[in-house]
Design an enzyme around this catalytic site. Structure first.
Site, mmCIF file in Angstrom:
data_model
loop_
_atom_site.group_PDB
_atom_site.id
_atom_site.type_symbol
_atom_site.label_atom_id
_atom_site.label_comp_id
_atom_site.label_asym_id
_atom_site.label_seq_id
_atom_site.Cartn_x
_atom_site.Cartn_y
_atom_site.Cartn_z
ATOM 1 N N TYR A 101 0.841 -1.194 0.000
ATOM 2 C CA TYR A 101 0.000 0.000 0.000
ATOM 3 C C TYR A 101 0.880 1.250 0.000
ATOM 4 O O TYR A 101 0.604 2.226 -0.694
ATOM 5 C CB TYR A 101 -0.929 0.008 1.214
ATOM 6 C CG TYR A 101 -1.790 -1.236 1.325
ATOM 7 C CD1 TYR A 101 -2.764 -1.513 0.375
ATOM 8 C CD2 TYR A 101 -1.623 -2.135 2.372
ATOM 9 C CE1 TYR A 101 -3.553 -2.650 0.466
ATOM 10 C CE2 TYR A 101 -2.412 -3.274 2.479
ATOM 11 C CZ TYR A 101 -3.367 -3.522 1.518
ATOM 12 O OH TYR A 101 -4.147 -4.653 1.615
ATOM 13 N N ASN A 124 -12.749 -1.093 -3.808
ATOM 14 C CA ASN A 124 -12.675 -1.471 -5.215
ATOM 15 C C ASN A 124 -13.858 -2.368 -5.602
ATOM 16 O O ASN A 124 -13.997 -3.459 -5.072
ATOM 17 C CB ASN A 124 -11.343 -2.201 -5.449
ATOM 18 C CG ASN A 124 -11.245 -2.843 -6.805
ATOM 19 O OD1 ASN A 124 -11.936 -2.466 -7.742
ATOM 20 N ND2 ASN A 124 -10.377 -3.833 -6.901
ATOM 21 N N CYS A 132 -6.432 -5.466 -6.599
ATOM 22 C CA CYS A 132 -6.145 -5.062 -5.225
ATOM 23 C C CYS A 132 -5.580 -6.222 -4.406
ATOM 24 O O CYS A 132 -4.942 -6.000 -3.375
ATOM 25 C CB CYS A 132 -7.387 -4.466 -4.572
ATOM 26 S SG CYS A 132 -8.845 -5.502 -4.671
ATOM 27 N N HIS A 133 -5.769 -7.457 -4.870
ATOM 28 C CA HIS A 133 -5.221 -8.619 -4.166
ATOM 29 C C HIS A 133 -3.692 -8.648 -4.204
ATOM 30 O O HIS A 133 -3.077 -9.333 -3.410
ATOM 31 C CB HIS A 133 -5.790 -9.921 -4.751
ATOM 32 C CG HIS A 133 -5.462 -10.131 -6.191
ATOM 33 N ND1 HIS A 133 -6.179 -9.523 -7.206
ATOM 34 C CD2 HIS A 133 -4.498 -10.866 -6.793
ATOM 35 C CE1 HIS A 133 -5.670 -9.890 -8.376
ATOM 36 N NE2 HIS A 133 -4.653 -10.704 -8.151
ATOM 37 N N GLU A 159 -1.762 -16.738 -9.551
ATOM 38 C CA GLU A 159 -0.698 -15.992 -10.190
ATOM 39 C C GLU A 159 0.698 -16.492 -9.793
ATOM 40 O O GLU A 159 1.705 -15.887 -10.155
ATOM 41 C CB GLU A 159 -0.842 -14.503 -9.865
ATOM 42 C CG GLU A 159 -2.121 -13.919 -10.425
ATOM 43 C CD GLU A 159 -2.252 -12.436 -10.172
ATOM 44 O OE1 GLU A 159 -1.224 -11.750 -9.939
ATOM 45 O OE2 GLU A 159 -3.398 -11.939 -10.201
#
Length: 164
Positions: A101, A124, A132-133, A159
């Site tokens: 962040y 979001n 945002c993850h 991912e």
């Protein structure tokens, strides 16, 4: 703003993901949560090419194929200018990488706004497409996620990122 019916549905093993397209683009994407109620689906959007583009992109994504969702138009109507700026900047953190962040706050030239960035990411309405993850706390911990930490871990796993 909530709509009464979804105009997009994607079936995932954890449940149905519902989406809402406006004239401008995808406005909301809701990940399945435990005990989620089934929503009605507006079939009038079935021939909307954006639905098929999003469906194909999610298929690739969950198959572990790098996907940036750039072909899916997004609608940030209702966002504050700061939220929109955060969400657009978050899209620059690519598949398979994480950031913090604080780093995103610095990228936005607001180095003391890590908490505000976290709050904007928490609001979001387009998880996965606005990734945002991929944002962690400075100490490497997961932080929060609007759809729950199990979803955050799952998206990072897809991912290739292992976070404890």
């Amino acid at each position: 703003m909530r709509l009464d019916a979804a105009n997009f549905v994607y079936y995932h093993p954890k449940g149905a993901m519902y989406g809402w397209f406006s004239d401008k683009g995808l406005r909301f994407l809701e990940l399945p949560l435990p005990n989620q109620r089934k929503l009605p689906l507006l079939h009038s959007f079935v021939n909307d090419h954006r639905v098929w583009i999003l469906h194909e992109a999610l298929e690739r994504y969950f198959a572990g194929i790098r996907e940036d969702f750039e072909r899916v138009p997004l609608d940030f109507t209702g966002a504050t200018p700061f939220q929109e700026k955060v969400w657009r900047a978050a899209r620059n953190v690519s598949w398979g990488t994480v950031s913090t962040y604080g780093a995103l706050a610095k990228m936005l030239e607001k180095p003391n706004a890590a908490r505000a960035v976290g709050n904007a990411l928490g609001a979001n309405p387009l998880p996965i497409l606005v990734p945002c993850h991929r944002f962690l706390r400075t100490d490497g911990q997961l932080g929060g996620f609007s759809s729950g930490l199990e979803w955050k871990k799952e998206l990072l796993r897809v991912e290739g990122i292992s976070v404890h």
